[in-house]
Design a protein around this motif. Structure first.
Motif, mmCIF file in Angstrom:
data_model
loop_
_atom_site.group_PDB
_atom_site.id
_atom_site.type_symbol
_atom_site.label_atom_id
_atom_site.label_comp_id
_atom_site.label_asym_id
_atom_site.label_seq_id
_atom_site.Cartn_x
_atom_site.Cartn_y
_atom_site.Cartn_z
ATOM 1 N N LEU A 80 2.916 29.294 75.615
ATOM 2 C CA LEU A 80 3.169 28.680 74.576
ATOM 3 C C LEU A 80 4.463 29.224 73.726
ATOM 4 O O LEU A 80 4.620 30.259 73.895
ATOM 5 N N ASP A 81 5.119 28.168 73.007
ATOM 6 C CA ASP A 81 6.151 28.624 72.301
ATOM 7 C C ASP A 81 5.775 28.941 70.969
ATOM 8 O O ASP A 81 6.588 28.972 69.874
ATOM 9 N N TYR A 82 4.421 28.809 70.626
ATOM 10 C CA TYR A 82 3.875 29.241 69.494
ATOM 11 C C TYR A 82 2.580 29.911 69.501
ATOM 12 O O TYR A 82 2.172 29.611 70.466
ATOM 13 N N TRP A 83 1.954 30.107 68.402
ATOM 14 C CA TRP A 83 0.864 30.790 68.264
ATOM 15 C C TRP A 83 -0.140 29.814 67.879
ATOM 16 O O TRP A 83 0.087 29.216 66.610
#
Length: 92
Positions: A80-83
């Motif tokens: 993922l590029d984000y949390w």
């Protein structure tokens, strides 16, 4: 005092240039897997990387195998590029 200062600067430059060389191992040296085995659908199930054969993780097999993307294949889970805010095990 000048000699001591020059020695410190030289040591710093040497240490810094060495760390740049060691840290630059990502871009151009990408793994290129050699496909050793395919299943009936033609999907790679075993790959050889740097002389060692690895099983490729598939549905239901998550231990003792390599993630397809980590093996250099162009399929499989992506990081993922984000949390998302919490671990998947805590999501509804």
């Amino acid at each position: 005092m000048k000699k001591f200062f020059l020695a410190v600067v030289a040591a710093g430059v040497t240490m810094t240039s060495g760390s740049f060389a060691m840290a630059n191992h990502h871009g151009t040296d990408a793994k290129s897997p050699e496909i050793v085995e395919r299943n009936a659908r033609g999907v790679a199930t075993k790959v050889k990387i740097e002389g060692k054969v690895y099983a490729v993780c598939m549905d239901g097999m998550t231990d003792g195998c390599i993630n397809p993307r980590a093996a250099g294949l162009k399929w499989g889970n992506r990081p993922l590029d984000y949390w998302p805010g919490k671990p998947a095990s805590q999501m509804d």
